[in-house]
Design a protein around this motif. Structure first.
Motif, PDB file in Angstrom:
ATOM      1  N   ALA A  61       0.835  -1.214   0.000  1.00 48.52           N
ATOM      2  CA  ALA A  61       0.000   0.000   0.000  1.00 48.52           C
ATOM      3  C   ALA A  61       0.854   1.242   0.000  1.00 48.52           C
ATOM      4  N   ALA A  62       1.899   1.252   0.850  1.00 50.11           N
ATOM      5  CA  ALA A  62       2.755   2.434   0.916  1.00 50.11           C
ATOM      6  C   ALA A  62       3.437   2.687  -0.425  1.00 50.11           C
ATOM      7  N   LEU A  63       3.872   1.630  -1.132  1.00 48.80           N
ATOM      8  CA  LEU A  63       4.520   1.794  -2.413  1.00 48.80           C
ATOM      9  C   LEU A  63       3.533   2.250  -3.479  1.00 48.80           C
ATOM     10  N   THR A  64       2.281   1.743  -3.382  1.00 46.75           N
ATOM     11  CA  THR A  64       1.254   2.122  -4.359  1.00 46.75           C
ATOM     12  C   THR A  64       0.907   3.593  -4.240  1.00 46.75           C
ATOM     13  N   PHE A  65       0.759   4.074  -2.974  1.00 42.61           N
ATOM     14  CA  PHE A  65       0.388   5.480  -2.753  1.00 42.61           C
ATOM     15  C   PHE A  65       1.612   6.362  -2.538  1.00 42.61           C
ATOM     16  N   GLU A  66       2.819   5.804  -2.766  1.00 39.58           N
ATOM     17  CA  GLU A  66       4.067   6.568  -2.651  1.00 39.58           C
ATOM     18  C   GLU A  66       4.216   7.229  -1.290  1.00 39.58           C
ATOM     19  N   ASP A  67       3.822   6.485  -0.288  1.00 36.94           N
ATOM     20  CA  ASP A  67       3.960   6.969   1.104  1.00 36.94           C
ATOM     21  C   ASP A  67       5.216   6.330   1.693  1.00 36.94           C
ATOM     22  N   ASN A  68       6.361   6.985   1.492  1.00 38.39           N
ATOM     23  CA  ASN A  68       7.623   6.390   1.945  1.00 38.39           C
ATOM     24  C   ASN A  68       7.753   6.392   3.458  1.00 38.39           C
ATOM     25  N   GLN A  69       7.056   7.312   4.157  1.00 38.83           N
ATOM     26  CA  GLN A  69       7.117   7.326   5.632  1.00 38.83           C
ATOM     27  C   GLN A  69       6.478   6.075   6.202  1.00 38.83           C
ATOM     28  N   ASP A  70       5.308   5.671   5.611  1.00 44.37           N
ATOM     29  CA  ASP A  70       4.659   4.451   6.082  1.00 44.37           C
ATOM     30  C   ASP A  70       5.546   3.238   5.815  1.00 44.37           C
ATOM     31  N   ALA A  71       6.266   3.273   4.643  1.00 43.19           N
ATOM     32  CA  ALA A  71       7.155   2.157   4.328  1.00 43.19           C
ATOM     33  C   ALA A  71       8.327   2.102   5.303  1.00 43.19           C
ATOM     34  N   GLU A  72       8.862   3.283   5.681  1.00 40.32           N
ATOM     35  CA  GLU A  72       9.980   3.305   6.624  1.00 40.32           C
ATOM     36  C   GLU A  72       9.555   2.804   7.995  1.00 40.32           C
ATOM     37  N   LYS A  73       8.304   3.128   8.416  1.00 40.68           N
ATOM     38  CA  LYS A  73       7.813   2.588   9.698  1.00 40.68           C
ATOM     39  C   LYS A  73       7.717   1.068   9.640  1.00 40.68           C
ATOM     40  N   LEU A  75       9.612  -0.827   7.861  1.00 38.74           N
ATOM     41  CA  LEU A  75      10.971  -1.361   7.894  1.00 38.74           C
ATOM     42  C   LEU A  75      11.602  -1.270   9.279  1.00 38.74           C
ATOM     43  N   GLU A  76      11.039  -0.386  10.163  1.00 45.80           N
ATOM     44  CA  GLU A  76      11.640  -0.234  11.483  1.00 45.80           C
ATOM     45  C   GLU A  76      11.537  -1.499  12.316  1.00 45.80           C
ATOM     46  N   VAL A  77      10.584  -2.394  11.987  1.00 45.17           N
ATOM     47  CA  VAL A  77      10.448  -3.641  12.760  1.00 45.17           C
ATOM     48  C   VAL A  77      11.685  -4.522  12.565  1.00 45.17           C
ATOM     49  N   ALA A  99      14.246   3.128   3.397  1.00 46.16           N
ATOM     50  CA  ALA A  99      15.428   2.371   3.829  1.00 46.16           C
ATOM     51  C   ALA A  99      15.490   2.304   5.344  1.00 46.16           C
ATOM     52  N   TYR A 100      16.080   1.210   5.813  1.00 47.75           N
ATOM     53  CA  TYR A 100      16.352   1.012   7.248  1.00 47.75           C
ATOM     54  C   TYR A 100      17.847   0.702   7.382  1.00 47.75           C
TER      55      TYR A 100
END
Length: 885
Positions: A61-73, A75-77, A99-100
């Motif tokens: 979803a984050a990649l589809t809507f280009e929400d890199n902050q959601d993707a970084e969260k 990756l924080e796991v 990126a993480y």
């Protein structure tokens, strides 16, 4: 294997058992480590791939809507797994979306995602990288990339290796204990058998027997050993019985042999004494042969070789077996190819063999240059000829030395008899021991040999000369000090008196004692005459120089007088011509007007040429003492004062890329020199070209520096470069570029006066580089510029700043300065504009007058200015009177 061969049998058995066990354990451990490493690697790939797929699912979803902050969260796991170094979401174009980084530290080595297109994994740079595609609606929308370190795998492998090492150590210890106990089964009976064999060998007791404990190969060996002892014991009994009967027979035979032995002992003693005497004689003979430097060959009457030494074999390069087993004939045949004249060698040998009492001594020459001396004599024993002795001696070095001495003697005689000097040598009593041909002829003899034994009183010279020569000889030999360049007269055989320059050196023997004198002299009569002629010419030259200095002084006075007398009528011609041109404007035809302009311009050019000639003469007559001058200040003053209007008018780019050095020169003349070269570069430009001048410097050795002025002008063809510095030499018409052809001649004279060189590097259309060399300031051995100076250099005056000397000119006068010509320092205005409203008077100040100011010091400027004002006042008065008339 060598170590095992020398070990005891029980240690051999233990070592073999230990090596077998350790080898098996090492192979098993290595196999386990490899299997463990592969298993752990596969498990890590599987775990990291699963984690990448999970992250990819959460980031769709984050990649589809280009929400890199959601993707970084999301990756924080990854921080839960401390082994993960990096986690990244990449778009399809290869750019990182999120990126993480472990501990928020970006790794030094960046990943190359192109290696893991789609999905895949790889081990690189000590880490594991796994890439997994992110698929949405069966379409790849991105890639998840995870990078993990291998610490867990390395820890597991290290633990396994430690376990294997512990097992290896414990197993080796157990194998050692078991082998040390079980080896006795094999080693004990063998050791027992070895002990019995040793006892039998040492004590000769063949009744002992080995005990058999097993029925194996060792037991068979014990049975064979016991049977062998039985046979040895039986043979020993038989030998003992035979020995007792033999002792009786031996006693009887011994008595007989004792008598015979006593007789043989006496004979052997006598023979041994004779052999010792013979050995001594043979040793003495052999030592004598080998100690001599000659090659010795002894043959009997039948020609068989009896004796020889090693020197003979070396000289003739003969193998020893040929001399030992051969005859003299074979030896002769083996050496013939070494000789230059083998036929003569054989003929002499045959002659000697045919006559046993004959003797000979001759020389043998070899093809390779060796020379031997051969001697042959008959060998006698109690006056009976029993053979022949040949001796050979290598005299190659002696022959070469004799030949070299002869050649050196001939060369010395040749040199002495062909050099122009007269050479002689005498003994302690001044009696001649020898001389060269020149001296013999001068003394009145035909050959040098005729002079030997004579004294100076027997020669052609006078008694006074002979006494003088003998006295000088005694003085040199007594003082043991050579005397050089003794100038004296000598009477020749034809009565001619010659002047000679004599050198005499004492001669010494091996002990350093003076035993004679060596003399040489040369005829300097012509040189003496030349010196007298030179003195006469010097006197005449001195008189001529005095007259020349007087004429030079008169010429200088004439130049200064001409500077006024010649310019005064020219100024009137120019002034009245300009007035006449203005008053007749429109009243005369074009031909007359043009002729009038030619007259005015010709007078102006004549004035310019006179000013140029005066500037050329002032290079020497108005020279000042050299002083240290900073060229950077000179260039800056030219930029601000003399050339300021010209630089601004022509939009000139004047560059000094690097600081210029200080030089020791005449300040006014170096200023004039740089001003001319810079002005030349500005003037000689193609139409529409922006002038660019670059001034550089470089050291050239001998305490000098080279100054170069480079321009981007029209250039000069190579065939004309040698003549640009000549007086009145022009390369262009006055319609193209004005000038008189004197300026560069003045520059050349300035440079030569400072002991330097001047030149040009140019090509047509490529610009020019004018360069010159002058002494550097403070250079070791630098001299004050004096070349070409006609008058003594004036006493130096306190230095003054140029700003204090040259006051800014009024704009009306400065604007009149035209572009300077390449051939001269400054040019005058070709035509002066004089309006009808002006009062008739002298022509305004020309650039030639400004040139005079550039080469004069402040005091001289003031004096010249006053003189010019007086001249102008007188000219104006005269002109007014003439106009009124």
């Amino acid at each position: 294997m060598t170590l095992l061969k020398n070990m005891a049998i029980k240690y051999k058995l233990m070592t073999i058992i230990m090596l077998a066990c350790v080898t098996g354990l090492l192979l098993a451990g290595a196999t386990f480590i490899v299997w463990e490493q592969r298993t752990i690697s596969a498990q890590m790939v599987k775990n990291l791939s699963t984690l990448a797929e999970m992250v990819g699912e959460n980031c769709k979803a984050a990649l589809t809507f280009e929400d890199n902050q959601d993707a970084e969260k999301t990756l924080e796991v990854l921080h839960v797994d401390s082994s993960i170094m990096f986690g990244g979401i990449y778009t399809n174009d290869g750019n990182i979306f999120a990126a993480y980084y472990r501990n928020n530290v970006e790794p030094e080595v960046q990943l190359n995602l192109t290696r893991f297109q789609g999905s895949g994994f790889g081990f690189t740079d000590g880490s594991l990288v796994v890439a997994s595609p992110i698929i949405l609606d069966k379409k790849i929308i991105g890639t998840v990339c995870l990078q993990s370190d291998l610490r867990a795998m390395y820890t597991t492998l290290k633990r396994s290796a430690m376990i294997i090492i512990a097992v290896l150590v414990l197993s080796s210890l157990a194998a050692f204990l078991v082998s040390s106990r079980l080896q006795t089964v094999i080693s004990k009976p063998i050791l027992s058998l070895a002990g019995i064999a040793k006892s039998v060998s040492e004590e000769k007791d063949y009744s002992v027997r080995a005990v058999k404990e097993n029925n194996d190969e060792v037991g068979l060996l014990i049975d064979s050993f016991n049977e062998m002892l039985v046979q040895i014991q039986e043979r020993d009994s038989e030998l003992r019985d035979a020995k007792e009967g033999l002792e009786v027979k031996v006693e009887e035979r011994t008595l007989e042999l004792s008598k015979t032995n006593e007789q043989m002992t006496r004979e052997i003693t006598d023979r041994r004494t004779a052999q010792e005497e013979l050995g001594k004689l043979l040793s003495l003979h052999s030592a004598t042969l080998e100690s001599t430097a000659d090659g010795i060959l002894v043959v009997d009457l039948q020609g068989k070789v009896v004796s020889y030494n090693q020197k003979f074999l070396q000289l003739w390069q003969i193998p020893e077996h040929l001399a030992k087993d051969g005859t003299d004939q074979k030896v002769l045949e083996s050496v013939l190819d070494q000789l230059k004249d083998p036929g003569g060698f054989l003929d002499e040998a045959k002659r000697l063999y045919s006559n046993p009492l004959a003797q000979s001594l001759d020389i043998l020459e070899f093809k390779d240059g060796r020379v031997y001396e051969r001697c042959s004599q008959p060998q006698r024993i109690e006056n009976r000829v029993v053979g022949r002795v040949w001796s050979f001696r290598d005299i190659t070095d002696r022959k070469f030395a004799e030949r070299a001495i002869k050649e050196s003697k001939k060369m010395l005689e040749l040199v002495m008899n062909n050099i122009p000097q007269f050479i002689f040598w005498k003994d302690r009593n001044s009696t001649y021991l020898g001389c060269n041909t020149n001296f013999a002829k001068a003394a009145g003899f035909e050959r040098p040999e005729d002079v030997i034994g004579k004294t100076d009183h027997d020669m052609a010279w006078t008694k006074e000369e002979a006494d003088s020569y003998t006295e000088y000889d005694k003085k040199v030999m007594d003082a043991d000090m050579p005397q050089y360049h003794i100038i004296e007269q000598q009477r020749q055989t034809d009565g001619y008196k010659a002047w000679v320059d004599t050198n005499k050196v004492p001669l010494h023997d091996m002990d350093g004692k003076v035993v004679g004198i060596l003399g040489s002299y040369e005829d300097i009569t012509e040189r003496k005459k030349a010196e007298e002629e030179r003195e006469r010419l010097n006197e005449e030259l001195g008189s001529a120089v005095d007259k020349l200095e007087e004429a030079n002084t008169e010429l200088k006075n004439f130049v200064y007088i001409a500077s006024h007398d010649l310019r005064e009528p020219l100024r009137k011609i120019t002034a009245f011509g300009s007035m006449l041109e203005s008053s007749l404007k429109g009243k005369i035809d074009e031909d007359d007007a043009e002729n009038l302009r030619f007259m005015i311009e010709g007078a102006a050019r004549m004035t310019s040429m006179i000013e140029g000639l005066l500037a050329y003469s002032r290079v020497s007559t108005k020279a000042r003492e050299a002083e240290s001058v900073d060229l950077n200040e000179i260039v800056e003053q030219l930029r601000q004062l003399e050339l300021s209007v010209l630089l601004e008018e022509k939009n000139v780019d004047l560059e000094v890329p690097e600081p210029l050095p200080s030089v020791k020169v005449d300040t006014a003349q170096i200023r004039q020199l740089l001003q001319n070269f810079i002005a030349n570069g500005i003037k000689y430009q193609p139409a529409g070209n922006k002038p660019k001048i670059i001034v550089t410097s470089e050291p050239v050795g001998d305490g000098k520096v080279k100054i170069s002025v480079k321009d981007n002008g029209i250039g000069i063809a190579p065939e004309y470069q040698d003549s640009v510095f000549a007086m009145f030499k022009r390369l262009h018409t006055r319609n193209e570029y004005e000038g008189t052809g004197i300026g560069l001649a003045v520059c050349k004279k300035i440079v030569e006066r400072h002991g330097g060189e001047v030149g040009i590097i140019s090509d047509k259309g490529q610009g020019s580089i004018f360069w010159f060399t002058v002494p550097a300031a403070g250079a070791a051995g630098s001299k004050e510029p004096a070349q070409g100076s006609d008058e003594p250099v004036q006493e130096s005056k306190p230095a003054q700043k140029v700003a204090d000397v040259q006051q800014p000119q009024p704009e009306s006068k400065i604007a009149q300065q035209p572009e300077p010509a390449r051939e001269q320092v400054q040019e005058p205005v070709s035509k002066q504009e004089i309006t009808q409203n002006q009062t008739p008077g002298p022509v305004q100040q020309t650039e030639s007058a400004q040139q005079d100011e550039a080469v004069q010091d402040p005091e001289e400027k003031q004096e010249v200015a006053q003189n010019k004002e007086q001249d102008q006042d007188q000219d104006q008065d005269q002109d007014k009177k003439e106009v009124e008339v």
